[in-house]
Design a protein around this motif. Sequence first.
Motif, PDB file in Angstrom:
ATOM      1  N   ARG A  71      23.754 -26.913  58.234  1.00 15.32           N
ATOM      2  CA  ARG A  71      24.011 -25.713  57.448  1.00 15.32           C
ATOM      3  C   ARG A  71      23.545 -25.939  56.008  1.00 15.32           C
ATOM      4  NH1 ARG A  71      29.997 -23.582  57.267  1.00 15.32           N
ATOM      5  NH2 ARG A  71      30.179 -25.005  55.494  1.00 15.32           N
ATOM      6  N   VAL A  72      22.727 -25.036  55.501  1.00 12.97           N
ATOM      7  CA  VAL A  72      22.143 -25.177  54.169  1.00 12.97           C
ATOM      8  C   VAL A  72      23.195 -24.926  53.093  1.00 12.97           C
ATOM      9  CG1 VAL A  72      20.434 -24.251  52.556  1.00 12.97           C
ATOM     10  CG2 VAL A  72      19.849 -24.508  54.977  1.00 12.97           C
ATOM     11  N   TYR A  73      23.177 -25.779  52.062  1.00 14.41           N
ATOM     12  CA  TYR A  73      23.953 -25.468  50.868  1.00 14.41           C
ATOM     13  C   TYR A  73      22.977 -25.138  49.743  1.00 14.41           C
ATOM     14  CZ  TYR A  73      27.233 -25.052  47.214  1.00 14.41           C
ATOM     15  OH  TYR A  73      27.960 -24.509  46.186  1.00 14.41           O
ATOM     16  N   ASP A  74      23.134 -23.943  49.139  1.00 19.91           N
ATOM     17  CA  ASP A  74      22.123 -23.431  48.211  1.00 19.91           C
ATOM     18  C   ASP A  74      22.601 -23.300  46.763  1.00 19.91           C
ATOM     19  OD1 ASP A  74      23.859 -21.297  48.355  1.00 19.91           O
ATOM     20  OD2 ASP A  74      22.421 -19.930  49.307  1.00 19.91           O
ATOM     21  N   PHE A  75      23.775 -23.776  46.420  1.00 21.33           N
ATOM     22  CA  PHE A  75      24.319 -23.756  45.060  1.00 21.33           C
ATOM     23  C   PHE A  75      24.564 -22.337  44.534  1.00 21.33           C
ATOM     24  CE2 PHE A  75      22.103 -27.832  45.364  1.00 21.33           C
ATOM     25  CZ  PHE A  75      23.143 -28.696  45.047  1.00 21.33           C
ATOM     26  N   SER A  76      24.582 -21.356  45.443  1.00 20.29           N
ATOM     27  CA  SER A  76      24.851 -19.986  45.006  1.00 20.29           C
ATOM     28  C   SER A  76      26.264 -19.835  44.457  1.00 20.29           C
ATOM     29  CB  SER A  76      24.623 -19.007  46.155  1.00 20.29           C
ATOM     30  OG  SER A  76      25.480 -19.300  47.243  1.00 20.29           O
ATOM     31  N   GLN A  77      27.142 -20.764  44.809  1.00 21.21           N
ATOM     32  CA  GLN A  77      28.515 -20.742  44.297  1.00 21.21           C
ATOM     33  C   GLN A  77      28.791 -21.943  43.400  1.00 21.21           C
ATOM     34  OE1 GLN A  77      31.566 -19.346  47.102  1.00 21.21           O
ATOM     35  NE2 GLN A  77      29.942 -19.271  48.623  1.00 21.21           N
ATOM     36  N   GLY A  78      27.727 -22.448  42.789  1.00 16.92           N
ATOM     37  CA  GLY A  78      27.870 -23.562  41.865  1.00 16.92           C
ATOM     38  C   GLY A  78      27.935 -24.898  42.573  1.00 16.92           C
ATOM     39  N   ILE A  79      28.284 -25.927  41.825  1.00 15.74           N
ATOM     40  CA  ILE A  79      28.476 -27.258  42.396  1.00 15.74           C
ATOM     41  C   ILE A  79      29.926 -27.342  42.871  1.00 15.74           C
ATOM     42  CG2 ILE A  79      28.507 -29.737  41.931  1.00 15.74           C
ATOM     43  CD1 ILE A  79      26.313 -29.254  39.844  1.00 15.74           C
ATOM     44  N   PRO A  80      30.155 -27.508  44.176  1.00 11.25           N
ATOM     45  CA  PRO A  80      31.523 -27.479  44.711  1.00 11.25           C
ATOM     46  C   PRO A  80      32.379 -28.626  44.174  1.00 11.25           C
ATOM     47  CG  PRO A  80      29.887 -27.228  46.461  1.00 11.25           C
ATOM     48  CD  PRO A  80      29.142 -27.648  45.236  1.00 11.25           C
ATOM     49  N   SER A  81      33.675 -28.433  44.269  1.00 12.22           N
ATOM     50  CA  SER A  81      34.617 -29.425  43.749  1.00 12.22           C
ATOM     51  C   SER A  81      34.584 -30.726  44.535  1.00 12.22           C
ATOM     52  CB  SER A  81      36.034 -28.853  43.749  1.00 12.22           C
ATOM     53  OG  SER A  81      36.422 -28.495  45.065  1.00 12.22           O
ATOM     54  N   ASP A  82      34.099 -30.693  45.794  1.00 10.94           N
ATOM     55  CA  ASP A  82      34.070 -31.942  46.558  1.00 10.94           C
ATOM     56  C   ASP A  82      32.755 -32.696  46.395  1.00 10.94           C
ATOM     57  OD1 ASP A  82      32.651 -30.061  47.982  1.00 10.94           O
ATOM     58  OD2 ASP A  82      33.538 -30.531  49.935  1.00 10.94           O
ATOM     59  N   TRP A  83      31.845 -32.184  45.564  1.00 15.13           N
ATOM     60  CA  TRP A  83      30.675 -32.948  45.130  1.00 15.13           C
ATOM     61  C   TRP A  83      31.060 -33.707  43.860  1.00 15.13           C
ATOM     62  CZ3 TRP A  83      25.195 -31.711  46.621  1.00 15.13           C
ATOM     63  CH2 TRP A  83      25.134 -30.952  47.798  1.00 15.13           C
ATOM     64  N   THR A  84      30.226 -34.684  43.490  1.00 19.00           N
ATOM     65  CA  THR A  84      30.514 -35.493  42.308  1.00 19.00           C
ATOM     66  C   THR A  84      29.300 -35.505  41.387  1.00 19.00           C
ATOM     67  OG1 THR A  84      31.983 -36.936  43.578  1.00 19.00           O
ATOM     68  CG2 THR A  84      31.202 -37.766  41.462  1.00 19.00           C
ATOM     69  N   VAL A  85      29.537 -35.202  40.110  1.00 18.20           N
ATOM     70  CA  VAL A  85      28.507 -35.341  39.082  1.00 18.20           C
ATOM     71  C   VAL A  85      28.912 -36.487  38.165  1.00 18.20           C
ATOM     72  CG1 VAL A  85      27.370 -34.269  37.107  1.00 18.20           C
ATOM     73  CG2 VAL A  85      27.853 -32.906  39.153  1.00 18.20           C
ATOM     74  N   LEU A  86      28.052 -37.496  38.064  1.00 17.49           N
ATOM     75  CA  LEU A  86      28.297 -38.624  37.177  1.00 17.49           C
ATOM     76  C   LEU A  86      27.306 -38.564  36.020  1.00 17.49           C
ATOM     77  CD1 LEU A  86      28.815 -41.517  39.778  1.00 17.49           C
ATOM     78  CD2 LEU A  86      30.554 -40.157  38.618  1.00 17.49           C
ATOM     79  N   ASP A  87      27.834 -38.686  34.813  1.00 13.16           N
ATOM     80  CA  ASP A  87      27.023 -38.700  33.598  1.00 13.16           C
ATOM     81  C   ASP A  87      27.179 -40.071  32.959  1.00 13.16           C
ATOM     82  OD1 ASP A  87      25.779 -38.338  31.175  1.00 13.16           O
ATOM     83  OD2 ASP A  87      27.108 -36.733  30.477  1.00 13.16           O
ATOM     84  N   HIS A  88      26.222 -40.963  33.212  1.00  8.85           N
ATOM     85  CA  HIS A  88      26.376 -42.362  32.798  1.00  8.85           C
ATOM     86  C   HIS A  88      26.171 -42.577  31.299  1.00  8.85           C
ATOM     87  CE1 HIS A  88      26.827 -43.676  36.913  1.00  8.85           C
ATOM     88  NE2 HIS A  88      25.696 -43.091  37.259  1.00  8.85           N
ATOM     89  N   THR A  89      25.549 -41.646  30.605  1.00  2.23           N
ATOM     90  CA  THR A  89      25.325 -41.805  29.167  1.00  2.23           C
ATOM     91  C   THR A  89      26.223 -40.894  28.333  1.00  2.23           C
ATOM     92  OG1 THR A  89      23.575 -40.121  29.122  1.00  2.23           O
ATOM     93  CG2 THR A  89      22.909 -42.401  29.596  1.00  2.23           C
TER      94      THR A  89
END
Length: 311
Positions: free
Chosen positions: A153-171
């Motif tokens: 099933r495609v995820y297309d980010f139409s509803q943003g980055i979901p809460s169960d994904w992780t964004v890490l900003d190392h800097t």
Amino acid sequence: MQRKFWLKWLWSLLLVGLLTMLAACQQGAGGGNGAALGDPDFSLVLSKARVELPFGTGQEEVLVQVVAKNGFNGAVSLSLEGVPQGLEVAFNANSVTPQSTQVVTGIGATTLVLGRGSAPSGEYTVKVVGVSGALRREATLHLSIPSSLVPNRVYDFSQGIPSDWTVLDHTGNGGWTTVDECNRNSDYGPLDPIVPPFAIIDSDCLGEVDVDTELRTPPLNLSGYATVRLKFDHYFYFNENEIGDVDVSTDGGNTWINVARFQGEDVGPETHTVDISNIAAGQPNVIIRFRYYDANYDWFWIVDNILIEAQ
């Protein structure tokens, strides 16, 4: 004459029986010296034993009934225990007052409304709790919050980055987002097959700062599949030193195996496919990450329409 006698005898017998039954009912209701039915009490009854909240769906409702017996007629305050953080919950009424008598059961009701919100995926056991004075009663609700990314099933980010994904900003200078702040879609589009909103990391837009960021999927259970392919649409717009890596982990993100690297040239917009069967097939805890690093005032990387093809 004999017939009249027998009819009279039958009516007398019926009358005695009815009087006996009436006396028994009165005694059971607490009259005379009969046994009492029990102390005033209540119980909780749910219209559903299990609720599932898939990503992108609306709210689910559960009817909560407060069933009173033995003359209970107090106010019952309702609350929840074991609720995962980020779950949206509300009772239409937080307090219910059913009415009952010694022989008549009373029912009061309210509606529990549940929304996925930002709750992480998983299986949860939630307790619906009713309290009235010293009385406390519970009912169990099993709650399922599936992952936002599932095989085939495609995820297309139409509803943003979901809460169960992780964004890490190392800097600490900026990470993946779905906000196209510098209008890459309008300035460089159309970006077919990419359609906004999409995930983007824009080093140029962030300015003269170091950028090192990861976008990680939720864990995927691929234990039942023999073939696994990763597909995604992307646009890697290159400037000088920046690198875009796609990596796969099968141990919860402790170690990573690189399956695609973009550097040294512009790539896309395109659909990129990579067979990751030798890494991910048959594995119960697969995470995929998109890492953009060694960037400082460079250009951008857009990712969209992520699909795990599994068979």
